[in-house]
Structure formats: structure tokens, C-alpha cells
Motif scaffolding. Structure first.
Motif, PDB file in Angstrom:
ATOM      1  N   THR A 302       0.823  -1.212   0.000  1.00 20.92           N
ATOM      2  CA  THR A 302       0.000   0.000   0.000  1.00 20.92           C
ATOM      3  C   THR A 302       0.861   1.268   0.000  1.00 20.92           C
ATOM      4  OG1 THR A 302      -1.936  -1.062   0.980  1.00 20.92           O
ATOM      5  CG2 THR A 302      -1.755   1.308   1.246  1.00 20.92           C
ATOM      6  N   PRO A 303       1.724   1.494   0.967  1.00 20.85           N
ATOM      7  CA  PRO A 303       2.541   2.713   0.906  1.00 20.85           C
ATOM      8  C   PRO A 303       3.533   2.725  -0.251  1.00 20.85           C
ATOM      9  CG  PRO A 303       3.251   1.329   2.733  1.00 20.85           C
ATOM     10  CD  PRO A 303       1.961   0.750   2.233  1.00 20.85           C
ATOM     11  N   MET A 304       3.876   1.520  -0.778  1.00 21.02           N
ATOM     12  CA  MET A 304       4.811   1.455  -1.901  1.00 21.02           C
ATOM     13  C   MET A 304       4.088   1.408  -3.246  1.00 21.02           C
ATOM     14  SD  MET A 304       7.930   1.567  -0.718  1.00 21.02           S
ATOM     15  CE  MET A 304       8.979   0.864  -1.993  1.00 21.02           C
ATOM     16  N   GLY A 305       2.789   1.720  -3.260  1.00 12.25           N
ATOM     17  CA  GLY A 305       2.012   1.555  -4.477  1.00 12.25           C
ATOM     18  C   GLY A 305       2.036   2.722  -5.433  1.00 12.25           C
ATOM     19  N   TRP A 306       2.465   3.893  -4.981  1.00 13.69           N
ATOM     20  CA  TRP A 306       2.421   5.099  -5.796  1.00 13.69           C
ATOM     21  C   TRP A 306       3.739   5.847  -5.704  1.00 13.69           C
ATOM     22  CZ3 TRP A 306      -1.431   3.569  -2.450  1.00 13.69           C
ATOM     23  CH2 TRP A 306      -2.708   3.325  -2.996  1.00 13.69           C
ATOM     24  N   LYS A 307       4.068   6.592  -6.744  1.00 10.94           N
ATOM     25  CA  LYS A 307       5.231   7.471  -6.701  1.00 10.94           C
ATOM     26  C   LYS A 307       4.905   8.737  -5.931  1.00 10.94           C
ATOM     27  CE  LYS A 307       8.564   9.929  -9.603  1.00 10.94           C
ATOM     28  NZ  LYS A 307       9.018  10.220 -10.985  1.00 10.94           N
ATOM     29  N   HIS A 308       3.721   9.303  -6.183  1.00  7.97           N
ATOM     30  CA  HIS A 308       3.278  10.514  -5.490  1.00  7.97           C
ATOM     31  C   HIS A 308       2.499  10.102  -4.246  1.00  7.97           C
ATOM     32  CE1 HIS A 308       4.607  12.843  -8.904  1.00  7.97           C
ATOM     33  NE2 HIS A 308       3.845  12.135  -9.720  1.00  7.97           N
ATOM     34  N   ARG A 309       3.009  10.442  -3.049  1.00  9.91           N
ATOM     35  CA  ARG A 309       2.481   9.860  -1.811  1.00  9.91           C
ATOM     36  C   ARG A 309       1.944  10.879  -0.816  1.00  9.91           C
ATOM     37  NH1 ARG A 309       7.978   6.399  -1.892  1.00  9.91           N
ATOM     38  NH2 ARG A 309       7.239   4.646  -3.148  1.00  9.91           N
ATOM     39  N   ASP A 310       1.987  12.138  -1.136  1.00  9.10           N
ATOM     40  CA  ASP A 310       1.608  13.157  -0.154  1.00  9.10           C
ATOM     41  C   ASP A 310       0.182  12.984   0.343  1.00  9.10           C
ATOM     42  OD1 ASP A 310       4.100  14.212  -0.389  1.00  9.10           O
ATOM     43  OD2 ASP A 310       3.505  15.947  -1.594  1.00  9.10           O
ATOM     44  N   TRP A 311      -0.711  12.477  -0.502  1.00  4.43           N
ATOM     45  CA  TRP A 311      -2.128  12.387  -0.140  1.00  4.43           C
ATOM     46  C   TRP A 311      -2.407  11.361   0.953  1.00  4.43           C
ATOM     47  CZ3 TRP A 311      -4.821   7.810  -1.491  1.00  4.43           C
ATOM     48  CH2 TRP A 311      -4.142   6.947  -2.366  1.00  4.43           C
ATOM     49  N   TYR A 312      -1.462  10.488   1.242  1.00  2.00           N
ATOM     50  CA  TYR A 312      -1.641   9.568   2.368  1.00  2.00           C
ATOM     51  C   TYR A 312      -0.463   9.570   3.333  1.00  2.00           C
ATOM     52  CZ  TYR A 312       1.249   6.383  -0.466  1.00  2.00           C
ATOM     53  OH  TYR A 312       2.255   5.824  -1.224  1.00  2.00           O
ATOM     54  N   LEU A 313       0.676  10.088   2.900  1.00  3.66           N
ATOM     55  CA  LEU A 313       1.875  10.062   3.737  1.00  3.66           C
ATOM     56  C   LEU A 313       2.049  11.331   4.574  1.00  3.66           C
ATOM     57  CD1 LEU A 313       4.524   8.634   4.539  1.00  3.66           C
ATOM     58  CD2 LEU A 313       5.589   9.680   2.532  1.00  3.66           C
TER      59      LEU A 313
END
Length: 396
Positions: A302-313
């Protein structure tokens, strides 16, 4: 252009990745299917990713899926990374992502054997020599049926051929080609990683012939069709997303990424991260979600699923990632990363919130940590990639 908010993306994440109060996986196969692929570079992550999503699953259930039923397969795939995937995903991962990786690995071995000194020296055509070594290695494993790398090289001594150092650098040392050849053969799916030599956290494993998993071979697919299938499955689990997200996750070229998406029925959407795409039949809004606390392991998909992560990180990157971009154990609430956790030397699960998520969230995290401890069966899990918060919490 349709706009899809970050709130909607977080609701989707909770439901599709089995992180809401009412959406749980029933077993390891169900958990893996919901995520398309489980990161497997760290063997423990596979087990912990399943436990976080399937409340009734035990460690033995994950092992059974991997090594008894063989409904889940550990293989090299996207970005030259090990994954565990469901059986019905193997073909599109193999032809869409793994074979180009295998070709690169093989070219690297040939290049080094041609340009660097070896012991013993290789006479003649290196490519032909390696082809014969591949054939012989597969034959050895076919006879043994299951074997460690050391056992295979005992039967095929050419695997002990060493590339010699050419400088006084500390990292430039004598290295046998054994593991590189076996890894390359695994990427081609000529051989498959079998059960670990040790407990479920062990990084040592046996090898088995591919025929143990696929007696008739992997179903053939055209590479372009395989990439389109993989893109569709990824968008179903991770969409909406940007083209850059998909390209990062797959490791494809930008051209291959765009071509794969063009083969699908998609709709362009506006995201906070930029222009994105979503499957055309996946436009309905997600109902409100009852959140639950989740303790996801290092390298969880899940956390490694996207390049752009600000919306959940949020702004927690420095505490939760190592210097190479590998994420450590994370605490989740309502589709966001709100903290991190670790396993102490005494087997206790320790956690810390990095954001004020409220009293309900804090109580839920404490309860989830309490439920996880006995499920670990007294195992102290140390991630392969240590991150600042994980080190702090574990006392490393």
C-alpha cells in the motif's frame, strides 16, 4: 475533466486494500489478490501484510498458501523486485515485467564474465558457456527436485566460478556467480524459490524446478497484452493514479506505460498530484468508510504503491523511509499514515503516532498492537531496511 479528491482516494484505499473496519480479507489468497502483488524482498513483509488484512489468518496459513497449495508464488517482477503474486497474475507479471528484467540480469553476467578476470578462466564464447551452464543447472535441479544454492553448485561446479577483484576497493572482492545465475534463472521462471531454510522470517531458501508450480509451463502471453493486463489490474487496485505512478510501480519505460494505458478503456481525471487516469467503469464515488487502525510492515504494497504519496503520507517521510526510498513499518488510520511501529527485542509491539489522529484512533492503534503480538508467535522481526523511527522504537 472529472476531479477526484484525495478524500475519495483515501476511501478507495481503505476499501480496496482491506484497511477499513468492515472490509477484511478472508485468507492469504484474498489479501494478495486485493493488492495485486505483495512485496517480498523482505520475506517477513509477506506474512505481516497478510496478517494486517486478514484478522483470522495465522502465520501457518501464509506458509501453506506459498509452499503447500502453491496458490501464491514468489517471483521476481516489477523493478527487479521480488513479489508474491496469486496464480492468475503470474503470466501477466512474467511476460509484462519479469522477462525484460531477466534479460538485463543475463546481459550483466555476460558483460562481467567477458571483461573481468575469473577463476577458473573461461575459454571461448562466454555467451555459449553461460547458456550451457543454465541448461546444466536446470537439469541438476530437475534431478534433486529441491535444493539450496550450495547443493546445486556442488553438483554443477561451474556455478562456483569467481569474478576476481581488479582494485583495492573494499567492495571489490572475489564473488562467485552462483547466486547471480540462480537469480537470473528465477527471473526467467526456469526455477522457483521454495520454502525458507528456517522460520518464516528467514532470507535463506531452497530452489525448485518451475514444473513443480507449472507442469505445462506458464501460459504464453504477448508482452504488450501482458503489460495492458497488468496496468488494468493495477488501476483496479490503485487507481485513480498518475501515469508517473504506474510507470514507477512497473519499472516500464514511459512509452510502454502510455501504450499499456491506451489499450484500456480509461477516463482522464484531475488529481491533487496532477492529471491522472481511472478505469472507465470505476467512476462511482466510494461511500463513507468506517476506519480501523492498521499496522503495515516495511515495504508493504500500500505505501509502496504510488510514486506521489503526499495524499496519504503527509510530512512523515524522513521518519519512515530509509535513504534509498524504502518505507519502514507504518501505522494507518482513515486511509492515512499517522505513525510507525516496531517489534522490540522482547517481542513487544511498540508504536508512536506522528500526527494527532484523535483519541479513537489512538485507542484503536493500541488495541491492534495488542492483537498482533500473539499472532507473531514470539518472533522478533527486524526489517531488512532499517528506518529512523523503527530503529528508535525497537531500541536498535
Amino acid at each position: 475533466m472529472l476531479t477526484i479528491s484525495d478524500d475519495e482516494r483515501r476511501r478507495r484505499l481503505q476499501v480496496r486494500h482491506r484497511l477499513s473496519e468492515t472490509d477484511h480479507a478472508t485468507d492469504p489468497d484474498d489479501a494478495a489478490a486485493s493488492l495485486l502483488a505483495l512485496h517480498a524482498s523482505d520475506p517477513a513483509s509477506v506474512y505481516l501484510s497478510v496478517l494486517a488484512r486478514a484478522p483470522e489468518a495465522k502465520l501457518a496459513d501464509v506458509s501453506a498458501a506459498l509452499y503447500e497449495r502453491r496458490s501464491l508464488v514468489r517471483l521476481m517482477g516489477m523493478r527487479r523486485t521480488l513479489f508474491v503474486v496469486p496464480g492468475d497474475v503470474v503470466a501477466c507479471v512474467h511476460y509484462g515485467a519479469a522477462l525484460p528484467v531477466a534479460d538485463r540480469l543475463r546481459r550483466g553476467i555476460v558483460k562481467d564474465l567477458e571483461k573481468l578476470p575469473t577463476d577458473p578462466a573461461i575459454e571461448g564464447d562466454v555467451d555459449a558457456w553461460l547458456t550451457d551452464l543454465e541448461r546444466a543447472t536446470i537439469e541438476v535441479l530437475g534431478v534433486r527436485r529441491t535444493a539450496t544454492a550450495a547443493q546445486i553448485s556442488a553438483d554443477e561446479p561451474r556455478l562456483r566460478t569467481a569474478i576476481l577483484p581488479v582494485s583495492d576497493k573494499k567492495y571489490d572482492i572475489r564473488r562467485t556467480i552462483n547466486s547471480r545465475v540462480l537469480t537470473m534463472l528465477g527471473a526467467y521462471a526456469h526455477i522457483v524459490r521454495g520454502a525458507p531454510r528456517g522460520d518464516w522470517t528467514s532470507r535463506a531458501h531452497s530452489w525448485e524446478p518451475a514444473s513443480n508450480w507449472w507442469p505445462d509451463g506458464i501460459e504464453p502471453l504477448d508482452p504488450a497484452a501482458a503489460r495492458a493486463m497488468l496496468a488494468q489490474r493495477w488501476l483496479r487496485a490503485f487507481g485513480p493514479a498518475t501515469i508517473a505512478d504506474l510507470q514507477w510501480w512497473t519499472g516500464w519505460s514511459l512509452g510502454h506505460t502510455r501504450t499499456a494505458v491506451a489499450a484500456l478503456d480509461t477516463v482522464e481525471v484531475a488529481l491533487a498530484a496532477g492529471d491522472g487516469v481511472v478505469l472507465a467503469d470505476d467512476l462511482d464515488e466510494t461511500p463513507e468508510v468506517a476506519p480501523r487502525a492498521a499496522l503495515l510492515p516495511a515495504l508493504d504494497p500500500t505505501p509502496m504503491g504510488w510514486k506521489h504519496r503526499d495524499w496519504y503520507l503527509g510530512d512523515h517521510r524522513d521518519a519512515l523511509f530509509d535513504r534509498n526510498g524504502n518505507i519502514g513499518p507504518t501505522v494507518w488510520w482513515a486511509g492515512r499514515v499517522v505513525g510507525g511501529w516496531a517489534i522490540a527485542p522482547d517481542g513487544g509491539v511498540r508504536w508512536r503516532l506522528l500526527a494527532d489522529a484523535g483519541a479513537e484512533a489512538e485507542a484503536a492503534v493500541a488495541a491492534e498492537a495488542g492483537r498482533l503480538e500473539p499472532r507473531l508467535e514470539s518472533t522478533v522481526v527486524v526489517p531488512s531496511f532499517r528506518t529512523p523511527l523503527e530503529r528508535d522504537l525497537s531500541g536498535a
